[in-house]
Design a protein around this motif. Structure first.
Motif, PDB file in Angstrom:
ATOM      1  N   ILE A 222      56.944 -19.008  55.201  1.00 42.41           N
ATOM      2  CA  ILE A 222      56.900 -19.406  56.609  1.00 42.41           C
ATOM      3  C   ILE A 222      55.459 -19.312  57.069  1.00 42.41           C
ATOM      4  CG2 ILE A 222      57.726 -18.964  58.941  1.00 42.41           C
ATOM      5  CD1 ILE A 222      60.217 -17.701  57.765  1.00 42.41           C
TER       6      ILE A 222
ATOM      7  N   LEU B 242      54.072 -19.538  64.836  1.00 46.06           N
ATOM      8  CA  LEU B 242      54.659 -18.325  64.271  1.00 46.06           C
ATOM      9  C   LEU B 242      55.137 -17.348  65.346  1.00 46.06           C
ATOM     10  CD1 LEU B 242      52.247 -17.818  61.249  1.00 46.06           C
ATOM     11  CD2 LEU B 242      54.556 -18.789  61.266  1.00 46.06           C
ATOM     12  N   THR B 243      56.193 -17.756  66.035  1.00 49.07           N
ATOM     13  CA  THR B 243      56.836 -16.907  67.034  1.00 49.07           C
ATOM     14  C   THR B 243      58.075 -16.263  66.419  1.00 49.07           C
ATOM     15  OG1 THR B 243      58.257 -18.683  67.850  1.00 49.07           O
ATOM     16  CG2 THR B 243      56.075 -18.470  68.863  1.00 49.07           C
ATOM     17  N   ALA B 244      58.568 -15.204  67.052  1.00 50.87           N
ATOM     18  CA  ALA B 244      59.774 -14.546  66.565  1.00 50.87           C
ATOM     19  C   ALA B 244      60.976 -15.493  66.616  1.00 50.87           C
ATOM     20  CB  ALA B 244      60.047 -13.292  67.386  1.00 50.87           C
TER      21      ALA B 244
ATOM     22  N   ASN C  98      60.990 -18.831  66.392  1.00 53.36           N
ATOM     23  CA  ASN C  98      60.910 -19.803  65.303  1.00 53.36           C
ATOM     24  C   ASN C  98      61.227 -19.149  63.962  1.00 53.36           C
ATOM     25  OD1 ASN C  98      60.250 -21.900  66.985  1.00 53.36           O
ATOM     26  ND2 ASN C  98      58.046 -21.801  66.590  1.00 53.36           N
ATOM     27  N   ALA C  99      60.819 -17.891  63.798  1.00 56.70           N
ATOM     28  CA  ALA C  99      61.112 -17.180  62.559  1.00 56.70           C
ATOM     29  C   ALA C  99      62.615 -17.033  62.355  1.00 56.70           C
ATOM     30  CB  ALA C  99      60.446 -15.804  62.582  1.00 56.70           C
ATOM     31  N   TRP C 100      63.315 -16.628  63.391  1.00 51.50           N
ATOM     32  CA  TRP C 100      64.769 -16.462  63.272  1.00 51.50           C
ATOM     33  C   TRP C 100      65.449 -17.789  62.950  1.00 51.50           C
ATOM     34  CZ3 TRP C 100      68.459 -12.500  63.706  1.00 51.50           C
ATOM     35  CH2 TRP C 100      67.934 -11.215  63.837  1.00 51.50           C
TER      36      TRP C 100
ATOM     37  N   SER D 210      64.198 -20.301  61.281  1.00 56.19           N
ATOM     38  CA  SER D 210      63.911 -20.617  59.886  1.00 56.19           C
ATOM     39  C   SER D 210      64.724 -19.731  58.943  1.00 56.19           C
ATOM     40  CB  SER D 210      62.414 -20.436  59.600  1.00 56.19           C
ATOM     41  OG  SER D 210      61.641 -21.294  60.404  1.00 56.19           O
TER      42      SER D 210
ATOM     43  N   ALA E 175      55.346 -14.330  54.760  1.00 57.10           N
ATOM     44  CA  ALA E 175      55.210 -14.734  56.156  1.00 57.10           C
ATOM     45  C   ALA E 175      53.736 -14.723  56.511  1.00 57.10           C
ATOM     46  CB  ALA E 175      55.982 -13.774  57.060  1.00 57.10           C
TER      47      ALA E 175
ATOM     48  N   THR F 171      54.302 -11.019  62.921  1.00 58.36           N
ATOM     49  CA  THR F 171      55.420 -11.246  63.842  1.00 58.36           C
ATOM     50  C   THR F 171      56.605 -11.834  63.092  1.00 58.36           C
ATOM     51  OG1 THR F 171      53.973 -11.561  65.756  1.00 58.36           O
ATOM     52  CG2 THR F 171      56.164 -12.534  65.891  1.00 58.36           C
ATOM     53  N   THR F 172      56.321 -12.777  62.199  1.00 57.87           N
ATOM     54  CA  THR F 172      57.373 -13.398  61.392  1.00 57.87           C
ATOM     55  C   THR F 172      57.948 -12.407  60.385  1.00 57.87           C
ATOM     56  OG1 THR F 172      56.352 -15.574  61.648  1.00 57.87           O
ATOM     57  CG2 THR F 172      57.866 -15.291  59.794  1.00 57.87           C
TER      58      THR F 172
ATOM     59  N   ALA G 251      60.283 -10.103  62.173  1.00 55.91           N
ATOM     60  CA  ALA G 251      61.541 -10.807  62.449  1.00 55.91           C
ATOM     61  C   ALA G 251      62.408 -10.877  61.192  1.00 55.91           C
ATOM     62  CB  ALA G 251      61.248 -12.207  62.973  1.00 55.91           C
TER      63      ALA G 251
END
Length: 344
Positions: A193, A230-232, A234-236, A238, A254, A258-259, A262
């Motif tokens: 990611i 790379l926000t929390a 967007n991580a969730w 993905s 990652a 932050t990713t 998450a």
């Protein structure tokens, strides 16, 4: 309602008239000129304070062609790397006699252009910039280069040649370290990611990671690679895609912490054992990675050391001593290291 006209401020001439001395003497006294006696300097400063006099630093800078202010444009002050970098840079520049004017672009190219124009108009002595995510055309900084105003790009730097100073982290090696470590830990089904490839740091981290896997005969699955902000959240999103099918990854790189954080929270919710079933590596060595359970393996960027290099370069350029650490157009690459913790 009637508006009240602002009271005009007292000037050096007003102080001189009140004391019965010349404006030149007042000016020298306020600037602690040794030609003026200590007694006169004290009289002038006491009168200036009594009359509410304020020194016009803008006018002085116009006369001296120096503001002693250095502009800084960062993507987001809230990001750990930039917050730590700013603290260190400001401390060093103040020790050298400069003030730092801090602006954040919020990763907006439009706002970055506006800030560059504002800082140019404010006559800053130099400018330091970490580019917004989607900045590819850097022509809005041309005025600084054309006027010989020192310009330093750091961390997120232009992907094209520039006549500015460039100081960046070894993001290629960071990606290489992450890939090699996951392979050595036994991972063979890896996900990645990353941030948008318009940004230099994600280009380099991606290239390093892909090269590390290729050396072991492993290729990334296209549907297990994400290039996004790379926000929390967007991580969730993905991670839900990665773990919805029968085949799931056993390793995740990652491109920011932050990713990675998450991912640990996602695995905990889904009861995926870390590191037995999923190994995770983040990037930046944010302090949160050492206190979360389990602590996260991450790539250390050394923001304070990068600030050292930027400060040395700026002061050298401004004081016409020549750069102490790098030269125009020749990127200086700062080291990174892998900090191994319990997620691998």
């Amino acid at each position: 309602m009637t508006s009240r006209k602002p009271k005009s401020e007292n000037s050096i001439v007003d102080i001189a008239r009140a004391l019965g001395i010349s404006p030149a003497t007042v000016s020298r006294a306020l600037n602690d000129n040794s030609r003026i006696s200590e007694a006169t300097r004290m009289r002038v400063k006491e009168m200036a304070k009594e009359m509410g006099y304020r020194h016009n630093s803008m006018a002085s800078s116009l006369r001296n062609r120096r503001s002693n202010i250095i502009g800084l444009i960062v993507p987001r002050i809230s990001m750990y790397f930039h917050a730590y970098f700013i603290t260190s840079l400001q401390r060093q520049l103040q020790a050298a006699g400069y003030n730092l004017m801090i602006c954040q672009s919020n990763d907006s190219v439009k706002l970055e252009k506006e800030l560059a124009n504002s800082l140019y108009s404010a006559r800053v002595d130099a400018l330091v910039v970490s580019l917004a995510l989607y900045t590819e055309d850097i022509s809005h900084f041309d005025g600084f280069l054309q006027q010989g105003i020192p310009l330093v790009f750091y961390d997120r730097v232009p992907t094209v040649e520039t006549g500015a100073y460039v100081i960046k982290g070894d993001d290629y090696r960071g990606g290489l370290l992450a890939g090699n470590h996951l392979m050595q830990a036994g991972c063979r089904q890896m996900a990645y990611i990353s941030g948008p490839l318009s940004c230099s740091i994600y280009q380099e981290r991606t290239r390093g990671f892909v090269d590390a896997l290729a050396k072991h005969g492993i290729a990334l699955r296209e549907d297990w690679v994400f290039h996004q902000e790379l926000t929390a959240e967007n991580a969730w999103n993905s991670l839900r895609k990665l773990f919805k099918g029968k085949h799931i990854p056993d390793g995740l790189f990652a491109a920011n912490d932050t990713t990675a954080i998450a991912a640990v929270e996602f695995a905990r919710e889904r009861q995926i054992p870390i590191p037995d079933k999923l190994k995770i590596i983040g990037y930046s060595n944010d302090p949160r990675t050492s206190i979360i359970t389990p602590p996260i393996t991450s790539v250390e960027q050394y923001p304070s050391e990068m600030a050292d290099k930027v400060a040395d370069t700026l002061v050298g350029a401004l004081q016409r001593q020549g750069s102490a650490v790098t030269r125009l157009g020749e990127p200086l690459v700062c080291p990174v290291d892998l900090v191994r913790r319990m997620t691998t």
